[in-house]
Design a protein around this motif. Structure first.
Motif, PDB file in Angstrom:
ATOM      1  N   PRO A  68       0.831  -1.007   0.069  1.00 25.00           N
ATOM      2  CA  PRO A  68      -0.160  -0.097  -0.003  1.00 25.00           C
ATOM      3  C   PRO A  68       0.746   1.218  -0.063  1.00 25.00           C
ATOM      4  O   PRO A  68       1.887   1.324   0.530  1.00 25.00           O
ATOM      5  CB  PRO A  68      -0.638  -0.011   1.296  1.00 25.00           C
ATOM      6  CG  PRO A  68       0.129  -0.938   2.286  1.00 25.00           C
ATOM      7  CD  PRO A  68       0.728  -1.852   1.207  1.00 25.00           C
ATOM      8  N   THR A  69       0.268   2.257  -0.735  1.00 24.59           N
ATOM      9  CA  THR A  69       1.243   3.573  -0.537  1.00 24.59           C
ATOM     10  C   THR A  69       0.968   4.306   0.986  1.00 24.59           C
ATOM     11  O   THR A  69      -0.054   4.079   1.382  1.00 24.59           O
ATOM     12  CB  THR A  69       0.311   4.597  -1.361  1.00 24.59           C
ATOM     13  OG1 THR A  69       0.494   3.984  -2.826  1.00 24.59           O
ATOM     14  CG2 THR A  69       1.152   5.960  -1.668  1.00 24.59           C
ATOM     15  N   PRO A  70       1.922   4.686   1.472  1.00 24.46           N
ATOM     16  CA  PRO A  70       1.840   5.435   2.889  1.00 24.46           C
ATOM     17  C   PRO A  70       0.313   6.449   2.722  1.00 24.46           C
ATOM     18  O   PRO A  70       0.268   6.925   1.850  1.00 24.46           O
ATOM     19  CB  PRO A  70       2.830   5.939   2.990  1.00 24.46           C
ATOM     20  CG  PRO A  70       4.114   5.048   2.082  1.00 24.46           C
ATOM     21  CD  PRO A  70       3.053   4.668   1.044  1.00 24.46           C
ATOM     22  N   SER A  71      -0.070   6.366   3.840  1.00 23.19           N
ATOM     23  CA  SER A  71      -1.377   7.234   3.943  1.00 23.19           C
ATOM     24  C   SER A  71      -1.124   8.706   3.859  1.00 23.19           C
ATOM     25  O   SER A  71       0.100   9.214   4.217  1.00 23.19           O
ATOM     26  CB  SER A  71      -1.765   7.146   5.456  1.00 23.19           C
ATOM     27  OG  SER A  71      -2.892   8.050   5.383  1.00 23.19           O
ATOM     28  N   GLY A  72      -1.614   9.334   2.732  1.00 21.43           N
ATOM     29  CA  GLY A  72      -1.573  10.733   2.722  1.00 21.43           C
ATOM     30  C   GLY A  72      -0.298  10.969   1.818  1.00 21.43           C
ATOM     31  O   GLY A  72       0.018  12.318   1.550  1.00 21.43           O
ATOM     32  N   LYS A  73       0.267  10.037   1.308  1.00 20.42           N
ATOM     33  CA  LYS A  73       1.121  10.053   0.228  1.00 20.42           C
ATOM     34  C   LYS A  73       1.294   9.317  -1.131  1.00 20.42           C
ATOM     35  O   LYS A  73       2.167   8.658  -1.577  1.00 20.42           O
ATOM     36  CB  LYS A  73       2.632   9.609   0.982  1.00 20.42           C
ATOM     37  CG  LYS A  73       2.995  10.451   2.310  1.00 20.42           C
ATOM     38  CD  LYS A  73       4.363   9.906   2.931  1.00 20.42           C
ATOM     39  CE  LYS A  73       4.616  10.642   4.017  1.00 20.42           C
ATOM     40  NZ  LYS A  73       5.646  10.358   4.789  1.00 20.42           N
ATOM     41  N   ASP A  74       0.100   9.576  -1.842  1.00 24.20           N
ATOM     42  CA  ASP A  74      -0.414   8.923  -2.810  1.00 24.20           C
ATOM     43  C   ASP A  74       0.965   9.578  -4.082  1.00 24.20           C
ATOM     44  O   ASP A  74       1.014   8.737  -5.259  1.00 24.20           O
ATOM     45  CB  ASP A  74      -1.660   9.399  -3.408  1.00 24.20           C
ATOM     46  CG  ASP A  74      -2.603   8.618  -2.489  1.00 24.20           C
ATOM     47  OD1 ASP A  74      -2.333   7.699  -1.951  1.00 24.20           O
ATOM     48  OD2 ASP A  74      -4.173   8.967  -2.644  1.00 24.20           O
ATOM     49  N   TYR A  75       1.386  10.515  -3.734  1.00 24.02           N
ATOM     50  CA  TYR A  75       2.423  11.311  -4.813  1.00 24.02           C
ATOM     51  C   TYR A  75       3.569  10.190  -5.188  1.00 24.02           C
ATOM     52  O   TYR A  75       4.348  10.424  -6.089  1.00 24.02           O
ATOM     53  CB  TYR A  75       2.774  12.595  -4.489  1.00 24.02           C
ATOM     54  CG  TYR A  75       3.313  12.479  -3.065  1.00 24.02           C
ATOM     55  CD1 TYR A  75       4.719  12.295  -2.666  1.00 24.02           C
ATOM     56  CD2 TYR A  75       2.648  13.027  -2.036  1.00 24.02           C
ATOM     57  CE1 TYR A  75       5.142  12.252  -1.682  1.00 24.02           C
ATOM     58  CE2 TYR A  75       3.226  13.067  -0.561  1.00 24.02           C
ATOM     59  CZ  TYR A  75       4.420  12.770  -0.395  1.00 24.02           C
ATOM     60  OH  TYR A  75       5.070  12.810   0.789  1.00 24.02           O
TER      61      TYR A  75
END
Length: 386
Positions: free
Chosen positions: A202-209
């Motif tokens: 999963p992408t780290p929370s709040g770091k979709d960039y």
């Protein structure tokens, strides 16, 4: 970065020569590496007829398994440049060259690793730069293998060597900045890159960039911005089924969607084998060149078709009058390559067209079959053989 500048210089030069032209004068300027023809004719509206072109090359997956980086080990660190030496002239023979860097170059301090969670030396990036690569695409299923720290360390190195990157980013602001490259020929290119997933990480929370995923709404928004900012848009898609030599329904459907949005070129990765090239027609009549998969370029995968990759090259031509200009994709050309190694050592990427039979049994026939496979939907596809 090869041949990059602002079009403002060209515009100022054109305005200067217009002032010295008679009613029927024609000025022609040509520069090495690109074809440029400027026909300036003074009329009542003082408009300019303009034609210019560049060449763009793209290679497949840089997939750095442990045997590859062990073979690159030196007393002072790592050196991958010998592995690319035989194809370096082809990589450099273009205005712009793009590579798909499948493994994050998080560097030795993070601890090098191989499949299934890769981390590669910084020296991979240095070798690509030295070989003539100008842009790397980073959105793939291994982007998050070693977490955010590897992504951030990799980006820091790409920035340190002045390599344009797309598909993975250091911040939200970085992600929002569409990558646009200005060439001396007066053609600007925008680069977008997306992946189907990240192997369940999963992408780290709040770091979709940290990585661009294939999201049609995001692609549409990015495409709209890119088309406003650049003459041509090149989209990298990490999709498809591994080891399948033909694109699947999902690949075909997504490629058509991106063509409908106005992409000039779509470059595919992930299957690790070559898939055929094709022209698509977008809903507004635009033509899109699609390479569904460029296969592996440098890797240690051992199956025959996994060892066959290549370099796609094409011409972008910009023509028009005044503000009414058009960019077309022309002359698709391909260089099939072979990943040579012996007992997991002496790794070299070699052109397939002159591969000796001693390197690959039946090399001549295999080369003929690869050409037929790639061109089955594009009979006019040419091949580099010298």
């Amino acid at each position: 970065m090869k041949k990059v500048t602002y079009r403002l210089l060209i515009t100022l030069f054109l305005l200067t020569i217009i002032g010295g032209c008679g009613a029927n004068d024609t000025k022609i300027m040509q520069t090495a590496g690109e074809h440029q023809t400027y026909r300036s004719t003074i009329d009542a509206k003082k408009q300019i007829d303009w034609e210019t072109s560049i060449t763009v090359s793209a290679i497949g997956d840089m997939l750095i398994h442990a045997p590859v980086y062990r073979d690159a080990k030196t007393e002072d660190g790592y050196d991958f440049t010998p592995m690319l030496e035989k194809v370096k002239p082809y990589l450099q023979d273009a205005t712009v060259t793009i590579a798909n860097q499948e493994t994050m170059i998080g560097g030795e301090e993070l601890g090098l690793s191989s499949y299934p969670q890769f981390n590669s030396p910084f020296a991979v990036g240095d070798a690509l730069k030295e070989a003539g690569v100008d842009v790397v695409t980073l959105a793939n299923n291994h982007t998050l293998d070693r977490g955010e720290v590897a992504v951030q360390r990799a980006i820091s190195h790409w920035e340190a060597i002045d390599m344009m990157y797309t598909g993975a980013y250091k911040s939200e602001a970085d992600q929002e900045r569409i990558r646009v490259q200005e060439t001396e020929a007066g053609i600007s290119l925008a680069y977008l890159s997306y992946t189907y997933g990240t192997n369940g990480i999963p992408t780290p929370s709040g770091k979709d960039y940290l990585v661009n995923r294939i999201d049609r709404e995001q692609i549409a928004g990015d495409m709209a911005k890119a088309k406003d900012m650049a003459d041509a848009v090149i989209v990298s898609l990490h999709f498809g089924t591994e080891n399948e030599r033909m694109p699947n329904v999902e690949q075909k459907d997504l490629a058509q969607y991106v063509s409908d949005l106005g992409a000039n070129v779509i470059i595919g990765h992930h299957p690790h084998v070559l898939q055929p090239l094709e022209w698509l027609t977008g809903e507004h009549g635009n033509k899109t060149l699609v390479a569904y998969s460029l296969g592996n370029f440098l890797s240690s995968q051992k199956e025959y078709y996994q060892r066959i990759g290549g370099m796609l090259q094409f011409t972008l031509t910009k023509t028009g009058q005044g503000d009414n200009v058009e960019v077309t994709v022309e002359a698709p050309t391909f260089l099939p390559t072979y990943m040579s190694y012996d007992n997991y050592a002496d790794y070299q990427v070699l052109p397939l067209f002159n591969l000796p039979n001693g390197e690959l049994a039946g090399a001549t026939k295999e080369y003929r079959d690869i050409k037929a496979h790639l061109s089955q939907w594009m009979p006019e596809l040419r091949f580099i053989e010298g």
